[in-house]
Scaffold this active site. Structure first.
Site, PDB file in Angstrom:
ATOM      1  CD  GLU A 155      37.867  50.955  43.589  1.00 22.25           C
ATOM      2  OE1 GLU A 155      38.082  49.903  42.956  1.00 22.25           O
ATOM      3  OE2 GLU A 155      37.396  50.962  44.742  1.00 22.25           O
TER       4      GLU A 155
ATOM      5  N   GLY B  99      32.045  45.171  47.378  1.00 25.42           N
ATOM      6  CA  GLY B  99      33.482  45.003  47.194  1.00 25.42           C
ATOM      7  C   GLY B  99      34.050  44.113  48.288  1.00 25.42           C
ATOM      8  N   GLY B 100      34.553  44.728  49.334  1.00 28.95           N
ATOM      9  CA  GLY B 100      35.277  44.019  50.394  1.00 28.95           C
ATOM     10  C   GLY B 100      34.591  42.743  50.886  1.00 28.95           C
TER      11      GLY B 100
ATOM     12  CG  ASN C  93      34.189  45.384  41.938  1.00 26.38           C
ATOM     13  OD1 ASN C  93      35.013  44.753  41.270  1.00 26.38           O
ATOM     14  ND2 ASN C  93      34.235  46.697  42.084  1.00 26.38           N
ATOM     15  CD1 TRP C  94      35.090  38.901  44.240  1.00 25.17           C
ATOM     16  CD2 TRP C  94      36.216  37.426  42.987  1.00 25.17           C
ATOM     17  NE1 TRP C  94      34.599  37.653  44.522  1.00 25.17           N
ATOM     18  CE2 TRP C  94      35.267  36.739  43.764  1.00 25.17           C
ATOM     19  CE3 TRP C  94      37.031  36.702  42.111  1.00 25.17           C
ATOM     20  CZ2 TRP C  94      35.128  35.337  43.702  1.00 25.17           C
ATOM     21  CZ3 TRP C  94      36.888  35.326  42.041  1.00 25.17           C
ATOM     22  CH2 TRP C  94      35.948  34.653  42.840  1.00 25.17           C
ATOM     23  CE  LYS C  95      36.345  47.371  45.082  1.00 24.67           C
ATOM     24  NZ  LYS C  95      36.394  48.605  45.823  1.00 24.67           N
TER      25      LYS C  95
ATOM     26  CD  GLU D  70      29.573  51.019  43.799  1.00 27.51           C
ATOM     27  OE1 GLU D  70      29.551  50.056  44.556  1.00 27.51           O
ATOM     28  OE2 GLU D  70      30.525  51.257  43.030  1.00 27.51           O
TER      29      GLU D  70
HETATM   30  C1  PEP Z   1      32.706  48.703  45.265  1.00 24.48           C
HETATM   31  O1  PEP Z   1      33.892  48.606  45.009  1.00 24.48           O
HETATM   32  O2  PEP Z   1      31.895  48.828  44.343  1.00 24.48           O
HETATM   33  C2  PEP Z   1      32.296  48.679  46.662  1.00 24.48           C
HETATM   34  C3  PEP Z   1      31.071  48.984  46.958  1.00 24.48           C
HETATM   35  O3  PEP Z   1      33.266  48.338  47.578  1.00 24.48           O
HETATM   36  P1  PEP Z   1      33.027  48.114  49.168  1.00 24.48           P
HETATM   37  O4  PEP Z   1      31.853  47.180  49.327  1.00 24.48           O
HETATM   38  O5  PEP Z   1      34.313  47.513  49.666  1.00 24.48           O
HETATM   39  O6  PEP Z   1      32.741  49.452  49.761  1.00 24.48           O
END
Ligand code: PEP
Length: 244
Positions: A95, A227-228, A7-9, A161
């Protein structure tokens, strides 16, 4: 089959996405037992889909509107996501729920629209820290999953999540993950009649190459939503390899 979803957001300009794809593909080994997915921001869907198609990496949207078209300034429809090269869409990310007021009601319509446009919905569910501390985790998961009673049967992936684990470096404990996944699975069994086979349930929240192998050892975990760590092509390629 395991699933690893990036997930590049709201990250990356065109050059950065091109560099990512180049570096990722140099390191990526397709495996019949892993489905790799990238969910870029809207303006990068087409170029990313074009550069990854021949390597069987799927591309998802991060959100989509329930209507196929219309006067909805700033939105993108499932039809448009599909047109741009997506085969699925992340829905109900915390989010979106937190910053954009996405409701369970809206998600019923979005899941239906995704199905109608042959996009696989990846439905995100999870409790906030406050809800966990109040002992309401299963109640929240139940509410979020129960929207599927109103969508009708659909192919689906789910991501558990915990909101407090997203982008925080905190990770849920194995027991917490097992309990949540088992609960989601039992609700899905009741709601979906398993018409489309078992629904993969992914975990998401601060996944890194250091923590992913332990998560993959949990029998209820079918993969990760990342995500990150997914912004680094070598880390993402490592996560995909670990799932193989
Ligand atoms: C996400 O945004 O779905 C996520 C899991 O982010 P991160 O891996 O940065 O916690």
């Amino acid at each position: 089959m395991r699933f690893v979803v990036a997930n590049w957001k709201m990250h990356f300009l065109s050059d950065q996405a091109r560099d990512f794809c180049e570096a990722f593909l140099a390191d990526y080994v397709p495996s019949p037992s892993v489905t790799a997915v990238i969910a870029p921001p809207f303006h990068l869907i087409r170029p990313v889909a074009d550069s990854l198609r021949s390597r069987q990496v799927r591309v998802f949207g991060q959100n989509g509107h329930a209507e196929p078209n219309g006067a909805y300034t700033g939105e993108i429809s499932m039809a448009q996501l599909q047109d741009a090269g997506c085969s699925g869409v992340i829905l109900g990310h915390s989010e979106r729920r937190q910053f954009f007021g996405e409701t369970d009601e809206a998600l019923v319509a979005k899941v239906k629209a995704a199905r109608d446009w042959n996009l696989l919905p990846l439905l995100c569910v999870g409790e906030t820290l406050e809800e966990r501390q109040q002992g309401r985790t299963l109640e929240i998961l139940d509410r979020q999953i129960s929207i599927l009673a109103r969508t009708g049967p659909t192919p689906l992936w789910v991501a558990y999540e915990p909101v407090w684990a997203i982008g925080t470096g905190l990770r849920a404990e194995v027991g917490q993950i097992r309990q949540a996944h088992a609960f989601i699975k039992s609700r899905l069994t009741t709601l979906m009649n398993q018409n489309f086979g078992p629904v993969p349930i992914l975990y998401g929240g601060s996944i890194t190459p250091e923590t992913f192998p332990e998560l993959l050892d949990i029998p209820e975990v079918a993969g990760g939503l990342v995500g990150g760590a997914s912004l680094d092509p070598l880390k993402f390629a490592t996560l995909v390899k670990q799932a193989g």
